[in-house]
Design an enzyme around this catalytic site. Structure first.
Site, short mmCIF file in Angstrom:
data_model
loop_
_atom_site.label_atom_id
_atom_site.label_comp_id
_atom_site.label_asym_id
_atom_site.label_seq_id
_atom_site.Cartn_x
_atom_site.Cartn_y
_atom_site.Cartn_z
N GLU A 52 0.83 -1.21 0.00
CA GLU A 52 0.00 0.00 0.00
C GLU A 52 0.86 1.25 0.00
OE1 GLU A 52 -3.54 2.04 2.75
OE2 GLU A 52 -2.35 0.39 3.55
N LYS A 81 -9.84 2.60 -3.36
CA LYS A 81 -10.40 2.09 -2.11
C LYS A 81 -11.78 2.67 -1.84
CE LYS A 81 -9.06 1.56 2.77
NZ LYS A 81 -8.06 1.90 3.80
N CYS A 93 -5.76 -2.37 2.40
CA CYS A 93 -5.69 -2.37 3.86
C CYS A 93 -6.86 -3.11 4.48
CB CYS A 93 -5.58 -0.92 4.36
SG CYS A 93 -5.15 -0.77 6.10
#
Length: 547
Positions: free
Chosen positions: A302, A371, A425
């Site tokens: 990430e 995301k 995540c």
């Protein structure tokens, strides 16, 4: 035959357990609070990295007895909150580590973070206890009621206000590996209801008897608790006997640079961090330079590049020079939407997105995933206009909130890979919400940075919950983490290759093939509904038989 003496009766297991139940029920004041919090806290031992799930055979009966002692829903809610506070405090204490990364700015918030978050989440368990008390029944039936209430409320915890399903109780039934296969049937939420029944049931059943326990009583109680777990283990052993296959012509290389979080976004370290990713990428696991020979897909974690790579031509040139023909780079990265122009000015409405970027051998973008599940106080601040006045801002780099990607979560088309589903995540926590469209993925791509949480239990718990998504969906998982735990996980949850916490290195691996979608992948949380319906019927039957 002579009746047992009073001494013999008092020493029997049945009367001893009945006395223990009575003692718990008589507790009041600080002693009641201390026992409830301690039992909840000890329950955290059931999860990664310790996995001592048998402790729940001791702690969850205490929860049931505290509800037994409650004359109404308010008293039950108090017991549920106390137990839940201990549970969440010990499961989530590692959150405080994030406030020490920039201690000069955020350390003052640490005491609030490590107490207010558990206190808030404990409200869900307070609601579960109150709901259970409203429908409380005598005998074993009340354990079914308890399981139904906790199953419903844990599902709500994963969905209300964006949800935070960290260590829902069902994860206690996902270790060791044969037991983990039960997630393919019921998912984490269905397992939560099952766990909330099988763990308290044996001790509750035995403590309900005021006389000496017979062998049949003990055997029945143990069978009620251990029998379902044994059956799930047998199913898992059968499932693991299937042969494993790999996707042809795919060779992965995962890079774990282990960049200290304190250095991650400092301008003076940006070039070094970027160069370190490149240097690691060009060597094999033995440290021998091979210039990515034979590697089809290179995976970075990430936000691997601590800048906006799509607006940094020099970085793109270096990526193009690094990537040989036929090699694709998959990396976490931040980007602007819309992209900045040549004047580098932010247009009104420009958003910053936390993304997965896919580059071809010429460093041109092949695919993007943005995301959609943002971390409260990490990537945005709820009620920001009000909270900013008292000094509360998000922990991640830069001012302003991150934007959300498109919903439902789209699949990514990456050359040489099956249809890929991106998870950035903690998006990997949300069982039942991973696959959001009709099309099925052939691989899960999880990029993350657990460098915020130091040498705590947090990264181990995060990794374990990510593995469960692979089992639930019957799809392999590629996981690249900045400081661990990086891995290639097959659709049975087996970690074929791993890099541990704070280990700097790479993984070279093939890619396991996806399975035919298992039961949970097809039915989703209807499996929880099925378990709850079955428990409702059994509660009614049990209560009727007791009359």
């Amino acid at each position: 035959m002579e009746a047992p003496s009073q001494t013999a009766r008092a020493a029997s297991p049945g009367t001893a357990l009945a006395a223990l139940r009575a003692r718990v029920m008589r507790l009041s004041g600080w002693k009641r609070a201390a026992v409830a919090i301690a039992a909840g806290g000890l329950s955290a031992l059931a999860f990664a990295p310790i996995f001592a799930f048998p402790v729940l055979f001791l702690t969850l009966p205490v929860f049931v007895w505290l509800i037994d002692a409650s004359p109404g829903w308010r008293r039950a809610a108090s017991a549920g909150w106390l137990f839940g506070f201990g549970y969440f405090f010990c499961n989530l204490f590692w959150v405080g580590e994030a406030f020490l990364v920039e201690a000069d700015k955020f350390a003052w918030l640490l005491p609030f973070a490590v107490t207010l978050l558990p206190a808030g989440l404990a409200l869900f368990w307070a609601a579960a206890a109150a709901l259970a008390r409203r429908f409380w029944l005598p005998g074993l039936a009340r354990v079914f009621v308890f399981a139904i209430a906790l199953g419903v409320v844990e599902w709500l915890r994963g969905h209300v206000l964006t949800g935070f399903p960290w260590n829902v109780l069902g994860y206690s039934l996902t270790y060791p590996l044969p037991l983990m296969q039960s997630a393919a049937l019921f998912g984490a939420y269905g397992l939560t209801a099952i766990a909330a029944f099988v763990f308290p049931a044996p001790l509750v059943m035995m403590a309900d008897r005021d006389e000496r326990l017979r062998f049949a009583d003990v055997a029945r109680a143990i069978a009620v608790g251990v029998g379902p777990i044994a059956a799930l283990c047998l199913y898992g052993a059968w499932r693991l006997s299937a042969p494993e296959a790999f996707v042809p012509d795919v060779k992965l290389r995962i890079v774990q640079p282990s960049v200290p979080q304190r250095e991650k976004w400092m301008a003076e370290y940006q070039r070094r961090i970027f160069n370190d990713h490149i240097a690691l990428s060009l060597a094999n696991p033995k440290g021998e330079t091979d210039s990515l020979a034979g590697i089809t897909h290179l995976v970075w974690p990430e936000a691997a590049m601590p800048f906006f790579p799509l607006e940094t031509p020099a970085a793109l040139d270096m990526l193009a020079a690094m990537l040989p023909k036929g090699t694709t780079l998959i990396t976490g990265g931040i980007r602007h939407d819309p992209p900045l122009g040549s004047d580098r000015r932010l247009l009104p409405g420009t958003r910053v997105l936390n993304s997965i970027l896919v580059f071809d051998e010429e460093a041109k973008v092949d695919a993007v995933y943005d995301k959609i599940k943002l971390v409260p106080f990490g990537e945005y601040v709820p009620l920001e206009s009000a909270l900013s006045h008292i000094g509360i801002e998000k922990l991640t780099h830069g001012r302003g909130a991150f934007g959300e990607g498109v919903t439902p979560r789209p699949l990514m088309t990456i050359p040489g890979l099956p249809p890929a589903l991106g998870l950035v995540c903690y998006e990997a926590l949300f069982g039942g919400e991973v696959v959001q469209g009709a099309a099925r993925p052939g691989v899960l791509l999880n990029v993350t940075n657990d460098g915020w949480f130091g040498q705590s239990t947090g990264p181990y718990q995060h990794f374990h919950q990510s593995r469960i998504r692979a089992v639930e969906e019957g799809v392999p998982l590629i996981r690249a983490a900045n400081n661990g735990i990086s891995a290639v996980v097959d659709p049975y949850g087996r970690a074929l290759q791993t890099l541990g916490l704070d280990v700097r290195g790479i993984i070279d691996s093939g890619l396991p093939q996806a399975l035919t979608p298992p039961v949970y992948a097809r039915a989703g949380d209807w499996m929880l509904a099925l378990v709850l319906a079955a428990f409702s019927m059994m509660a009614a039957i049990s209560a009727k038989l007791r009359r």
